[in-house]
Every structure is written in structure tokens, then in C-alpha cells.
Design an enzyme around this catalytic site. Structure first.
Site, mmCIF file in Angstrom:
data_model
loop_
_atom_site.group_PDB
_atom_site.id
_atom_site.type_symbol
_atom_site.label_atom_id
_atom_site.label_comp_id
_atom_site.label_asym_id
_atom_site.label_seq_id
_atom_site.Cartn_x
_atom_site.Cartn_y
_atom_site.Cartn_z
ATOM 1 N N HIS A 25 0.841 -1.212 0.000
ATOM 2 C CA HIS A 25 0.000 0.000 0.000
ATOM 3 C C HIS A 25 0.871 1.254 0.000
ATOM 4 C CE1 HIS A 25 -3.053 -2.662 2.290
ATOM 5 N NE2 HIS A 25 -3.555 -2.471 1.088
ATOM 6 N N LYS A 49 -15.496 -8.008 3.757
ATOM 7 C CA LYS A 49 -14.325 -8.342 4.589
ATOM 8 C C LYS A 49 -14.641 -8.150 6.066
ATOM 9 C CE LYS A 49 -10.376 -7.426 1.559
ATOM 10 N NZ LYS A 49 -9.372 -6.426 1.213
ATOM 11 N N ARG A 98 -2.095 -5.826 -8.075
ATOM 12 C CA ARG A 98 -0.961 -6.715 -7.774
ATOM 13 C C ARG A 98 -0.789 -7.781 -8.840
ATOM 14 N NH1 ARG A 98 -3.137 -8.223 -1.998
ATOM 15 N NH2 ARG A 98 -4.952 -8.255 -3.352
ATOM 16 N N SER A 136 -2.823 -7.759 3.287
ATOM 17 C CA SER A 136 -3.054 -7.488 4.712
ATOM 18 C C SER A 136 -3.446 -8.767 5.438
ATOM 19 C CB SER A 136 -4.180 -6.455 4.876
ATOM 20 O OG SER A 136 -3.809 -5.238 4.303
HETATM 21 O O1 PNS Z 1 -8.691 -2.858 0.272
HETATM 22 P P1 PNS Z 1 -9.983 -3.369 -0.313
HETATM 23 O O2 PNS Z 1 -10.785 -4.151 0.704
HETATM 24 O O3 PNS Z 1 -9.767 -4.164 -1.572
HETATM 25 O O4 PNS Z 1 -10.808 -2.071 -0.725
HETATM 26 C C1 PNS Z 1 -12.109 -2.190 -1.247
HETATM 27 C C2 PNS Z 1 -12.858 -0.871 -1.046
HETATM 28 C C3 PNS Z 1 -12.956 -0.547 0.442
HETATM 29 C C4 PNS Z 1 -12.136 0.236 -1.771
HETATM 30 C C5 PNS Z 1 -14.271 -1.058 -1.646
HETATM 31 O O5 PNS Z 1 -14.949 -2.114 -1.003
HETATM 32 C C6 PNS Z 1 -15.094 0.222 -1.566
HETATM 33 O O6 PNS Z 1 -14.957 1.061 -2.433
HETATM 34 N N1 PNS Z 1 -15.922 0.365 -0.489
HETATM 35 C C7 PNS Z 1 -16.747 1.518 -0.264
HETATM 36 C C8 PNS Z 1 -18.168 1.292 -0.799
HETATM 37 C C9 PNS Z 1 -18.190 1.559 -2.298
HETATM 38 O O7 PNS Z 1 -18.121 2.691 -2.732
HETATM 39 N N2 PNS Z 1 -18.243 0.473 -3.111
HETATM 40 C C10 PNS Z 1 -18.120 0.598 -4.568
HETATM 41 C C11 PNS Z 1 -19.374 0.378 -5.290
HETATM 42 S S1 PNS Z 1 -19.937 -1.294 -5.117
#
Ligand code: PNS
Length: 171
Positions: A25, A49, A98, A136
Site C-alpha cells: 500500500h 471483509k 498486484r 493485509s
Molecule cells: O482494500 P480493499 O478491501 O480491496 O478495498 C475495497 C474498497 C474498500 C475500496 C471497496 O470495497 C469500496 O470502495 N468500499 C466503499 C463502498 C463503495 O463505494 N463500493 C463501490 C461500489 S460497489
């Protein structure tokens, strides 16, 4: 040095769970910070998650490792990224890729966000070769069994993570 061109302030958001932030990150944060005038690293909610650190704890760890990057700001948000955009006047999402396995999910998310908010553009940065295998969840698993995570997370937060997850393991 400013990244500003044509007098336009380029502001981007790098959302993620960051549970906890890893070297992978941080590498994306450092590179993205050079591409934009301001980068907001946004601790967000991924509903699929289960997290180990609270949003505030994750933000604190991020602040500890980003203190030396002047145009980076850490924030938390428990809604849709596009709703954060509306309130903070930005429309660029930064994501790290990644491997090909990340691509399908990220592609779907980029299009969904654009559908929700037409101005939203997602910019992908490819993780460096050191970080392609890093996650993570691996870090959490190693730390919860008392293993050495110092190769995977910034030195400044190794102890915080180890202490926190080891305590959790002990109940
Ligand atoms: O590190 P991650 O878990 O891969 O990140 C995913 C994250 C948190 C960026 C994604 O789940 C997200 O954008 N969450 C906020 C809610 C949202 O806007 N979702 C997108 C439309 S479904």
C-alpha cells in the site's frame, strides 16, 4: 514541487480497507502522491471483509507511515466512495493492481463507480514486483501466530500490529 498543470488542482482518492497498511500500500501511496497535487488515503468499508482493526486504528497506522509525505491526507468514510467524492470535490480513484487476479474485481468496481457517478475515473498503478504477493490478510495471519512481519509492513508499525494481534489471539 507541485504536480499542478493548467492551474487545475489534481486531487485523488486512494480507498481501501488498509487492515492494516502494508509495504505494498505504502509503495502505491508514495507513487500516487507524485502524480497528484493531493492524495486522500481513505479508510473505507469493504462489506465482504471482516476487519481486525477499527477504522480509527487503521487511520492511525496510516498516519504513522505517511507523516513524511506532505500532500497525503488520511481520512475515514463508511459510505460509497462516490458519495465521498460529492462532498470533497474529487473524481479520481487510485487503485493498486498486484496481479491479474485483482483485475476482474477492480474492473467491475471501476465501472460500477462510473455508473454511480459519471465523472469518476479510476487510475490503476501496478504494484512493484516486491509487493505482488503481499496482502493485509497474510500479515494478520503471520502476526496473530507471533511470526515476523517486518519484511511486509513499515518498521514504524511492526510493533503496533504485532502487539495488537497477539493480544487478540490470547483473547
Ligand atoms: O482494500 P480493499 O478491501 O480491496 O478495498 C475495497 C474498497 C474498500 C475500496 C471497496 O470495497 C469500496 O470502495 N468500499 C466503499 C463502498 C463503495 O463505494 N463500493 C463501490 C461500489 S460497489
Amino acid at each position: 514541487m507541485s504536480n499542478q498543470r493548467d492551474g487545475i488542482m489534481r486531487k485523488a482518492v486512494y480507498p481501501g480497507s488498509f487492515d492494516p497498511v502494508t509495504n505494498g500500500h505504502l509503495e502505491i501511496i508514495r507513487r500516487a502522491s507524485k502524480l497528484f497535487d493531493k492524495l486522500i488515503v481513505l479508510v473505507s468499508v469493504n462489506t465482504s471483509k471482516k476487519t481486525s482493526f477499527s477504522p480509527e486504528e487503521r487511520a492511525t497506522l496510516l498516519r504513522k507511515v505517511c507523516y513524511d509525505i506532505p500532500n497525503v491526507e488520511i481520512d475515514t468514510f463508511d459510505g460509497l466512495i462516490v458519495d465521498y467524492f460529492a462532498a470533497h470535490d474529487c473524481d479520481i480513484i487510485v487503485k493498486g493492481l498486484r496481479a491479474m487476479s485483482d483485475f476482474e474485481y477492480e474492473f467491475q468496481m471501476a465501472h460500477t463507480n462510473k455508473h454511480l457517478y459519471e465523472k469518476a475515473e479510476t487510475v490503476f498503478l501496478c504494484a512493484d514486483s516486491e509487493s505482488t504477493y503481499l496482502s493485509s490478510s497474510m500479515v494478520k495471519q503471520i502476526a496473530s501466530f507471533g511470526g515476523d512481519i517486518s519484511a511486509f509492513v513499515p518498521a514504524a508499525i511492526v510493533e503496533d500490529i504485532q502487539k495488537r494481534l497477539n493480544d487478540k489471539q490470547k483473547g
